[in-house]
Design a protein around this motif. Structure first.
Motif, PDB file in Angstrom:
ATOM      1  N   LYS A   9      25.274  24.277  37.869  1.00 27.92           N
ATOM      2  CA  LYS A   9      25.033  22.835  37.796  1.00 27.92           C
ATOM      3  C   LYS A   9      23.614  22.496  38.264  1.00 27.92           C
ATOM      4  O   LYS A   9      22.930  21.667  37.655  1.00 27.92           O
ATOM      5  N   GLN A  10      23.172  23.141  39.354  1.00 29.15           N
ATOM      6  CA  GLN A  10      21.811  22.902  39.840  1.00 29.15           C
ATOM      7  C   GLN A  10      20.769  23.332  38.815  1.00 29.15           C
ATOM      8  O   GLN A  10      19.769  22.633  38.593  1.00 29.15           O
ATOM      9  N   LYS A  11      21.005  24.476  38.167  1.00 24.44           N
ATOM     10  CA  LYS A  11      20.053  24.954  37.162  1.00 24.44           C
ATOM     11  C   LYS A  11      20.010  24.033  35.951  1.00 24.44           C
ATOM     12  O   LYS A  11      18.941  23.787  35.373  1.00 24.44           O
ATOM     13  N   ILE A  12      21.177  23.511  35.550  1.00 22.36           N
ATOM     14  CA  ILE A  12      21.207  22.571  34.426  1.00 22.36           C
ATOM     15  C   ILE A  12      20.442  21.302  34.770  1.00 22.36           C
ATOM     16  O   ILE A  12      19.638  20.796  33.964  1.00 22.36           O
ATOM     17  N   ASN A  13      20.660  20.768  35.963  1.00 24.27           N
ATOM     18  CA  ASN A  13      19.952  19.555  36.389  1.00 24.27           C
ATOM     19  C   ASN A  13      18.441  19.799  36.453  1.00 24.27           C
ATOM     20  O   ASN A  13      17.642  18.937  36.068  1.00 24.27           O
ATOM     21  N   SER A  14      18.056  20.973  36.955  1.00 23.50           N
ATOM     22  CA  SER A  14      16.624  21.308  37.033  1.00 23.50           C
ATOM     23  C   SER A  14      16.002  21.388  35.644  1.00 23.50           C
ATOM     24  O   SER A  14      14.901  20.870  35.406  1.00 23.50           O
ATOM     25  N   ALA A  15      16.700  22.034  34.704  1.00 27.56           N
ATOM     26  CA  ALA A  15      16.180  22.139  33.335  1.00 27.56           C
ATOM     27  C   ALA A  15      16.098  20.772  32.664  1.00 27.56           C
ATOM     28  O   ALA A  15      15.147  20.487  31.925  1.00 27.56           O
ATOM     29  N   GLN A  16      17.062  19.903  32.926  1.00 32.86           N
ATOM     30  CA  GLN A  16      17.034  18.552  32.344  1.00 32.86           C
ATOM     31  C   GLN A  16      15.865  17.741  32.890  1.00 32.86           C
ATOM     32  O   GLN A  16      15.195  17.013  32.140  1.00 32.86           O
ATOM     33  N   THR A  17      15.595  17.881  34.191  1.00 33.75           N
ATOM     34  CA  THR A  17      14.442  17.186  34.783  1.00 33.75           C
ATOM     35  C   THR A  17      13.130  17.694  34.202  1.00 33.75           C
ATOM     36  O   THR A  17      12.233  16.909  33.875  1.00 33.75           O
ATOM     37  N   THR A  18      13.036  19.019  34.071  1.00 32.33           N
ATOM     38  CA  THR A  18      11.825  19.603  33.473  1.00 32.33           C
ATOM     39  C   THR A  18      11.629  19.126  32.039  1.00 32.33           C
ATOM     40  O   THR A  18      10.502  18.819  31.619  1.00 32.33           O
ATOM     41  N   LYS A  19      12.705  19.037  31.286  1.00 27.46           N
ATOM     42  CA  LYS A  19      12.619  18.582  29.900  1.00 27.46           C
ATOM     43  C   LYS A  19      12.103  17.147  29.828  1.00 27.46           C
ATOM     44  O   LYS A  19      11.291  16.812  28.950  1.00 27.46           O
ATOM     45  N   LYS A  20      12.556  16.280  30.735  1.00 26.01           N
ATOM     46  CA  LYS A  20      12.071  14.892  30.738  1.00 26.01           C
ATOM     47  C   LYS A  20      10.563  14.844  30.971  1.00 26.01           C
ATOM     48  O   LYS A  20       9.840  14.088  30.321  1.00 26.01           O
ATOM     49  N   ILE A  21      10.085  15.690  31.901  1.00 24.20           N
ATOM     50  CA  ILE A  21       8.645  15.709  32.215  1.00 24.20           C
ATOM     51  C   ILE A  21       7.843  16.219  31.025  1.00 24.20           C
ATOM     52  O   ILE A  21       6.841  15.616  30.618  1.00 24.20           O
ATOM     53  N   THR A  22       8.260  17.354  30.455  1.00 23.39           N
ATOM     54  CA  THR A  22       7.508  17.938  29.336  1.00 23.39           C
ATOM     55  C   THR A  22       7.557  17.034  28.103  1.00 23.39           C
ATOM     56  O   THR A  22       6.572  16.951  27.360  1.00 23.39           O
ATOM     57  N   LYS A  23       8.672  16.350  27.886  1.00 23.03           N
ATOM     58  CA  LYS A  23       8.757  15.439  26.740  1.00 23.03           C
ATOM     59  C   LYS A  23       7.798  14.273  26.913  1.00 23.03           C
ATOM     60  O   LYS A  23       7.121  13.855  25.954  1.00 23.03           O
ATOM     61  N   ALA A  24       7.715  13.749  28.142  1.00 22.46           N
ATOM     62  CA  ALA A  24       6.778  12.653  28.405  1.00 22.46           C
ATOM     63  C   ALA A  24       5.329  13.111  28.209  1.00 22.46           C
ATOM     64  O   ALA A  24       4.512  12.394  27.601  1.00 22.46           O
ATOM     65  N   MET A  25       5.002  14.315  28.693  1.00 21.95           N
ATOM     66  CA  MET A  25       3.646  14.832  28.527  1.00 21.95           C
ATOM     67  C   MET A  25       3.326  15.091  27.060  1.00 21.95           C
ATOM     68  O   MET A  25       2.187  14.904  26.608  1.00 21.95           O
ATOM     69  N   GLU A  26       4.324  15.516  26.289  1.00 21.31           N
ATOM     70  CA  GLU A  26       4.129  15.728  24.850  1.00 21.31           C
ATOM     71  C   GLU A  26       3.790  14.419  24.147  1.00 21.31           C
ATOM     72  O   GLU A  26       2.866  14.353  23.311  1.00 21.31           O
ATOM     73  N   LEU A  27       4.506  13.338  24.487  1.00 25.04           N
ATOM     74  CA  LEU A  27       4.248  12.042  23.866  1.00 25.04           C
ATOM     75  C   LEU A  27       2.882  11.490  24.271  1.00 25.04           C
ATOM     76  O   LEU A  27       2.171  10.900  23.445  1.00 25.04           O
ATOM     77  N   ILE A  28       2.506  11.692  25.543  1.00 24.37           N
ATOM     78  CA  ILE A  28       1.193  11.231  26.005  1.00 24.37           C
ATOM     79  C   ILE A  28       0.075  11.969  25.264  1.00 24.37           C
ATOM     80  O   ILE A  28      -0.904  11.362  24.815  1.00 24.37           O
TER      81      ILE A  28
END
Length: 298
Positions: A9-28
């Motif tokens: 569960k911790q690893k899934i939450n960590s990967a989801q947080t990382t995905k939000k950051i990388t997706k935002a940086m991709e759009l920027i």
């Protein structure tokens, strides 16, 4: 089993947080690419006009200007490397540093001493870590380059070229930068800036007939005024091309990171479900085994 489920569960939450950051940086990065390419397109007409003006003066006059005549002996060659201030751009910085060092090795094999001029914190950090010398450094203006930075770089390069290799300057200047080809491709490019090769192949595709020219007060004075402006425009164009290529590389790297995060989330979700199923199966087996034990004890 409970501890294993918490880890997944911790690893899934960590990967989801990382995905939000990388997706935002991709759009920027995607939005910045459009702005950077708009600046490249806006600067192109001026660069072409200056190119035509310099070509006209050099073609229709017999002046041997110091900036257009190659020196008899080339002792020192300037290598200007255009890197970025920030990372998270895939192979953007590593490929341009490789290209710059490859050019330096080629110059050494020809008996010329390379002198490095660095643009971007990544290039500066690379050289400092390896204790390699550089003649000048510029940082903090690679994401959205300003023209005053190009003016400062051009003035430094012209001063070194005017002094020559014998007096601690340079005898020729090379630019090494990433050229924006497409959203997926950024090509490292090496251009000899000085001595100036006035006629560019891509600018001479038409069969236009040029008129006769007269230069006031004289052709040498016109070249003295035009060539520094031309060099500034070339340096500024390299800065803009490098900026657009960097944003494209960042978008590509962040898209890859988001895809990898999706894969991790899928893998860890499957492992968590398998662990939960195994835990449920074990609990059922324990209940059934306990009931059998109670029944056999009666």
């Amino acid at each position: 089993m409970g501890a294993q489920l918490r880890v997944y569960k911790q690893k899934i939450n960590s990967a989801q947080t990382t995905k939000k950051i990388t997706k935002a940086m991709e759009l920027i990065a995607a939005s910045r690419i459009q702005k950077a390419m708009g600046r490249v397109r806006a600067s192109s007409p001026f660069a072409r006009a200056v190119t035509r003006a310099v070509s006209a003066v050099a073609t229709h006059s017999n002046v041997d200007h110091p900036l257009t005549v190659e020196r008899d002996v080339i002792r020192r060659s300037a290598v200007v490397i255009f890197a970025s201030d920030r990372g998270l751009a895939g192979a953007f910085n590593s490929q341009i540093l490789r290209e710059g060092l490859r050019l330096a090795e080629l110059l050494r094999s020809e008996g010329r001493e390379p002198v490095f001029y660095l643009i971007g914190r990544k290039a500066v950090g690379y050289f400092q870590f390896r204790r390699m010398d550089s003649a000048a450094q510029w940082t903090g203006d690679t994401d959205t380059p300003h023209f005053h930075t190009a003016e400062e770089i051009a003035a430094t390069l012209l001063d070194a070229y005017d002094r020559g290799g014998e007096d601690g300057g340079v005898d020729e200047i090379h630019l090494v930068y990433n050229r924006f080809v497409s959203m997926m491709t950024q090509s490292p490019e090496t251009v000899r800036l000085l001595p100036l090769e006035v006629v560019e192949a891509e600018e001479s595709t038409d069969s236009q007939v040029y008129p006769l020219y007269e230069f006031e007060p004289d052709a040498e004075t016109v070249l003295d005024a035009l060539l520094p402006v031309y060099i500034q425009s070339r340096v500024f164009n390299a800065l803009l091309q490098s900026s657009a290529a960097k944003h494209a590389a960042t978008q590509k790297a962040m898209k890859s990171a988001s895809d990898n995060a999706d894969k991790l989330i899928t893998d860890y979700t499957r492992l968590r479900n398998n662990a939960r199923q195994a835990e449920i199966t074990q609990q059922i087996a324990e209940i059934v085994g306990g009931a059998d034990a109670l029944a056999s004890g009666k």
